[in-house]
Design a protein around this motif. Structure first.
Motif, PDB file in Angstrom:
ATOM      1  N   TYR A 219       0.826  -1.210   0.000  1.00 42.32           N
ATOM      2  CA  TYR A 219       0.000   0.000   0.000  1.00 42.32           C
ATOM      3  C   TYR A 219       0.862   1.262   0.000  1.00 42.32           C
ATOM      4  O   TYR A 219       0.529   2.255  -0.667  1.00 42.32           O
ATOM      5  CB  TYR A 219      -0.963  -0.011   1.189  1.00 42.32           C
ATOM      6  CG  TYR A 219      -2.272  -0.686   0.872  1.00 42.32           C
ATOM      7  CD1 TYR A 219      -3.418   0.043   0.597  1.00 42.32           C
ATOM      8  CD2 TYR A 219      -2.356  -2.076   0.798  1.00 42.32           C
ATOM      9  CE1 TYR A 219      -4.621  -0.571   0.279  1.00 42.32           C
ATOM     10  CE2 TYR A 219      -3.555  -2.705   0.484  1.00 42.32           C
ATOM     11  CZ  TYR A 219      -4.674  -1.953   0.220  1.00 42.32           C
ATOM     12  OH  TYR A 219      -5.858  -2.566  -0.110  1.00 42.32           O
ATOM     13  N   LEU A 220       1.966   1.239   0.722  1.00 41.55           N
ATOM     14  CA  LEU A 220       2.858   2.391   0.701  1.00 41.55           C
ATOM     15  C   LEU A 220       3.444   2.599  -0.690  1.00 41.55           C
ATOM     16  O   LEU A 220       3.541   3.725  -1.178  1.00 41.55           O
ATOM     17  CB  LEU A 220       3.985   2.206   1.720  1.00 41.55           C
ATOM     18  CG  LEU A 220       3.626   2.383   3.196  1.00 41.55           C
ATOM     19  CD1 LEU A 220       4.804   1.990   4.072  1.00 41.55           C
ATOM     20  CD2 LEU A 220       3.211   3.830   3.493  1.00 41.55           C
ATOM     21  N   ALA A 221       3.819   1.511  -1.357  1.00 41.30           N
ATOM     22  CA  ALA A 221       4.470   1.606  -2.667  1.00 41.30           C
ATOM     23  C   ALA A 221       3.490   1.994  -3.767  1.00 41.30           C
ATOM     24  O   ALA A 221       3.826   2.785  -4.654  1.00 41.30           O
ATOM     25  CB  ALA A 221       5.150   0.286  -3.008  1.00 41.30           C
ATOM     26  N   VAL A 222       2.264   1.446  -3.724  1.00 44.85           N
ATOM     27  CA  VAL A 222       1.327   1.643  -4.828  1.00 44.85           C
ATOM     28  C   VAL A 222       0.372   2.804  -4.573  1.00 44.85           C
ATOM     29  O   VAL A 222       0.189   3.675  -5.432  1.00 44.85           O
ATOM     30  CB  VAL A 222       0.535   0.350  -5.105  1.00 44.85           C
ATOM     31  CG1 VAL A 222      -0.473   0.568  -6.231  1.00 44.85           C
ATOM     32  CG2 VAL A 222       1.479  -0.793  -5.454  1.00 44.85           C
ATOM     33  N   LEU A 223      -0.254   2.835  -3.402  1.00 40.84           N
ATOM     34  CA  LEU A 223      -1.273   3.856  -3.126  1.00 40.84           C
ATOM     35  C   LEU A 223      -0.776   4.977  -2.218  1.00 40.84           C
ATOM     36  O   LEU A 223      -1.540   5.880  -1.867  1.00 40.84           O
ATOM     37  CB  LEU A 223      -2.518   3.194  -2.519  1.00 40.84           C
ATOM     38  CG  LEU A 223      -3.215   2.164  -3.413  1.00 40.84           C
ATOM     39  CD1 LEU A 223      -4.475   1.640  -2.725  1.00 40.84           C
ATOM     40  CD2 LEU A 223      -3.554   2.739  -4.779  1.00 40.84           C
ATOM     41  N   SER A 224       0.481   4.923  -1.817  1.00 42.88           N
ATOM     42  CA  SER A 224       1.107   6.002  -1.028  1.00 42.88           C
ATOM     43  C   SER A 224       0.400   6.230   0.305  1.00 42.88           C
ATOM     44  O   SER A 224       0.300   7.356   0.784  1.00 42.88           O
ATOM     45  CB  SER A 224       1.129   7.315  -1.832  1.00 42.88           C
ATOM     46  OG  SER A 224       1.715   7.126  -3.094  1.00 42.88           O
ATOM     47  N   ARG A 225      -0.076   5.165   0.909  1.00 41.20           N
ATOM     48  CA  ARG A 225      -0.706   5.260   2.228  1.00 41.20           C
ATOM     49  C   ARG A 225      -0.616   3.918   2.924  1.00 41.20           C
ATOM     50  O   ARG A 225      -0.277   2.894   2.309  1.00 41.20           O
ATOM     51  CB  ARG A 225      -2.168   5.686   2.112  1.00 41.20           C
ATOM     52  CG  ARG A 225      -3.074   4.683   1.387  1.00 41.20           C
ATOM     53  CD  ARG A 225      -4.531   5.083   1.479  1.00 41.20           C
ATOM     54  NE  ARG A 225      -5.427   4.222   0.692  1.00 41.20           N
ATOM     55  CZ  ARG A 225      -5.952   3.076   1.111  1.00 41.20           C
ATOM     56  NH1 ARG A 225      -5.657   2.612   2.341  1.00 41.20           N
ATOM     57  NH2 ARG A 225      -6.763   2.362   0.342  1.00 41.20           N
ATOM     58  N   LEU A 226      -0.945   3.919   4.199  1.00 41.68           N
ATOM     59  CA  LEU A 226      -1.004   2.667   4.952  1.00 41.68           C
ATOM     60  C   LEU A 226      -2.341   1.975   4.702  1.00 41.68           C
ATOM     61  O   LEU A 226      -3.352   2.640   4.478  1.00 41.68           O
ATOM     62  CB  LEU A 226      -0.847   2.954   6.446  1.00 41.68           C
ATOM     63  CG  LEU A 226       0.537   3.462   6.885  1.00 41.68           C
ATOM     64  CD1 LEU A 226       0.480   3.959   8.329  1.00 41.68           C
ATOM     65  CD2 LEU A 226       1.596   2.367   6.738  1.00 41.68           C
ATOM     66  N   PRO A 227      -2.362   0.642   4.743  1.00 39.02           N
ATOM     67  CA  PRO A 227      -3.626  -0.063   4.526  1.00 39.02           C
ATOM     68  C   PRO A 227      -4.539   0.060   5.738  1.00 39.02           C
ATOM     69  O   PRO A 227      -4.075   0.188   6.877  1.00 39.02           O
ATOM     70  CB  PRO A 227      -3.189  -1.519   4.331  1.00 39.02           C
ATOM     71  CG  PRO A 227      -1.906  -1.621   5.100  1.00 39.02           C
ATOM     72  CD  PRO A 227      -1.240  -0.285   4.965  1.00 39.02           C
ATOM     73  N   GLU A 228      -5.836   0.029   5.485  1.00 37.49           N
ATOM     74  CA  GLU A 228      -6.789  -0.002   6.577  1.00 37.49           C
ATOM     75  C   GLU A 228      -6.930  -1.433   7.087  1.00 37.49           C
ATOM     76  O   GLU A 228      -6.522  -2.404   6.419  1.00 37.49           O
ATOM     77  CB  GLU A 228      -8.141   0.541   6.097  1.00 37.49           C
ATOM     78  CG  GLU A 228      -8.076   1.998   5.676  1.00 37.49           C
ATOM     79  CD  GLU A 228      -9.391   2.521   5.109  1.00 37.49           C
ATOM     80  OE1 GLU A 228     -10.350   1.710   5.014  1.00 37.49           O
ATOM     81  OE2 GLU A 228      -9.455   3.714   4.754  1.00 37.49           O
ATOM     82  N   GLU A 229      -7.505  -1.580   8.254  1.00 40.15           N
ATOM     83  CA  GLU A 229      -7.599  -2.898   8.873  1.00 40.15           C
ATOM     84  C   GLU A 229      -8.347  -3.888   7.978  1.00 40.15           C
ATOM     85  O   GLU A 229      -7.942  -5.047   7.818  1.00 40.15           O
ATOM     86  CB  GLU A 229      -8.300  -2.771  10.232  1.00 40.15           C
ATOM     87  CG  GLU A 229      -8.303  -4.048  11.047  1.00 40.15           C
ATOM     88  CD  GLU A 229      -8.896  -3.840  12.433  1.00 40.15           C
ATOM     89  OE1 GLU A 229      -9.473  -4.806  12.972  1.00 40.15           O
ATOM     90  OE2 GLU A 229      -8.791  -2.715  12.976  1.00 40.15           O
TER      91      GLU A 229
END
Length: 554
Positions: free
Chosen positions: A506-516
């Protein structure tokens, strides 16, 4: 006493500088970004606005806008961990002064001004380097445009003559009006505009009169093409196709005064004689005059169009939209805001980075793209919520390469000089199964797939089934999702826990942390596909790359 002060200032200071005085009185010491927010809120009234974007969303947005790429996973983690109050402003300053700003905004301005047409005798590489060098310094928009209009082909600004292309008089007239004044005067060539009453045939021919002496000439010694001007001795004559009444005009910017064409004694018309294939240089050079008349701070049409286009490039929609329809029948969504931006841009010497920085510092720019709670729909021209912008072909390619970890591999590609030329048409039809041999060829494929045809403005997002199928099925995308030393799938394959995999992806592709919830379904998918772990990791990355969240700057 105050009245005397104003009277004195008004006599000594032009209109564009007076905006600073009025701004201080009306807004105290507020910066332009605060004034932007005040005017947007005042226009909307007492209605809900989206909140400010979270740090991850802001980082991705401003990085795409300033550098043309998504942030790296490390940059996202670092920005999220930074708790300092001024980190957003520091990020804007760092990006706008970075090397990639010049690269990305060279692309944006080149697409806007040339519309992907490779015309004229200036090589594309020289034009690109000219823009990059200008944007690396302190770019002044009026100076940039002035260089493009007055370009003769001499000195360091030689590449600027590419804007005028082949010196087609009517094409130059229409492009100057449309791109630099926000006026699509194509219809006014033959008659007054049928629906926009303030656009007159005389506006078209007044601009034409500045440009109709320009032509190409080749200097024999260098075998280089230059833009030169012939002697202008009389007004341009024209007539309406409706009444055939003969009319004439000298050079004249819409809304400005007609320029008198000077008459010289025989033998006194020229500054320099003809030389080495180039004609004599006349004393009266109307195209050079247009460069100064058009970009003058007093020319409100130029200032308004310029501010409107910069706003569009950051917000995805012009205050006056479409961009080349700035007239009374298509009023701007926020008239006072457009006037403010135009006046302040002119008053600050058309300092491009200053204007972009002020817009990005505003809450209006930093607002979330999520609708306010309880609100089902918001008109995009209210700016109560951020409207997602489709990525440009260049942005999309860079983002895909960075997300999949293939940037360096793509840069390292070298064309075999003995190999046959890559058959791009057959690549699209599927009869050529080779992968593109160079980053330049890959970029050409992305531009052909995701860009507009040459000569068409790239203004609004244009969805298409060919674009969706390309991202879902193209051999390039599948190739980038195969594990290679150091790329995304390779890194993911080396992680032991699904939480670590989800975080990295998620950091690499969507530039954010994943939600639970996202971590949970990713864990379920990997568990069900344990026997094909590498392929499953590629599938998950593929799904994120094909999401609207990745495809748009939101």
């Amino acid at each position: 006493m105050l009245k005397n002060l104003f009277d004195s200032l008004w006599r000594k200071v032009p209109w564009f500088a007076m905006s600073l005085v009025w701004g201080c009185l009306l807004y105290g010491k507020q910066g332009l970004h605060k004034q932007i927010d005040d005017l947007v809120r005042a226009k909307a009234g007492d209605v809900p606005f989206a909140g400010i974007s979270d740090d991850a969303g802001f980082l991705r947005r401003v990085t795409l806008d300033m550098s043309g790429n998504i942030p790296t996973a490390g940059e996202v983690s670092e920005f999220l961990a930074d708790k300092s109050a001024g980190k957003r402003k520091e990020l804007i300053d760092r990006l706008i002064d970075g090397d990639q700003f010049a690269v990305h905004w060279t692309e944006r301005f080149s697409v806007m001004l040339l519309e992907r047409l490779d015309q004229g005798k200036v090589p594309k590489e020289e034009w690109v380097e000219f823009l990059k060098q200008t944007l690396r310094e302190k770019p002044l928009w009026d100076v940039m445009i002035r260089q493009m209009i007055e370009a003769k082909g001499q000195g360091a600004s030689r590449p600027a003559m590419k804007f005028l292309g082949k010196a087609d008089h009517h094409a130059m007239t229409e492009n100057v009006a449309r791109l630099l004044l926000g006026m699509d005067l194509t219809c006014a060539k033959c008659h007054d505009h049928p629906s926009v009453k303030e656009w007159k045939q005389a506006h078209y021919w007044g601009l034409y009169a500045y440009l109709n002496q320009t032509k190409q000439a080749t200097r024999k010694k260098e075998e280089k093409v230059y833009l030169v001007e012939s002697l202008a001795s009389k007004k341009v004559e024209f007539e309406s196709v409706f009444d055939l009444e003969k009319m004439s005009t000298g050079p004249r910017v819409p809304g400005g005064e007609e320029v008198e064409i000077p008459q010289f004694e025989k033998g006194e018309e020229y500054d320099k004689p003809a030389e080495d294939g180039l004609p004599a240089v006349p004393k009266f050079r109307p195209r050079e005059l247009l460069a100064s008349d058009l970009t003058a701070k007093e020319n409100k049409l130029f200032a308004r169009n310029s501010a409107n286009r910069m706003w569009f490039l950051l917000l995805g929609r012009g205050l006056s939209h479409p961009l080349d329809e700035m007239h009374s029948k298509n009023p701007p969504s926020h008239p006072e805001l457009l006037d403010l931006l135009a006046n302040e841009f002119a008053a600050h010497g058309f300092d491009l980075k200053w204007l972009l920085r002020e817009i990005m510092l505003s809450d209006t720019y930093q607002r979330s793209s999520r609708l306010p709670e309880g609100v089902a729909k918001v008109e995009p021209d209210s700016y109560r919520v951020t409207s997602p912008k489709g990525l440009t072909p260049e942005q999309l390619l860079r983002a895909l390469l960075r997300a999949t970890g293939n940037t360096e591999q793509a840069k390292a590609l070298k064309v075999d000089p003995e190999a046959e030329k890559f058959d791009r048409k057959s690549y699209f039809t599927g009869s050529n199964l080779e992968l593109p041999p160079s980053l330049e060829e890959i970029q050409a494929i992305f531009i052909q797939t995701f860009g507009q045809p040459p000569g068409e403005a790239e203004v609004d997002f244009s969805p298409g089934i060919n674009k969706s199928l390309f991202l879902m099925n193209d051999r390039l995308i599948q190739h980038w999702l195969e594990p290679r030393d150091g790329n995304l799938v390779d890194r993911l394959n080396k992680l032991e826990t699904t939480d670590a995999i989800a975080k990295e992806m998620y950091l690499a592709v969507l530039s954010r942390l994943p939600e639970e919830e996202e971590q949970s379904w990713m864990a379920d998918y990997l568990e069900k596909n344990e026997q094909r772990r590498t392929g499953a990791l590629g599938d998950l990355a593929w799904a994120l790359l094909n999401s609207a969240e990745f495809m748009f700057n939101h």
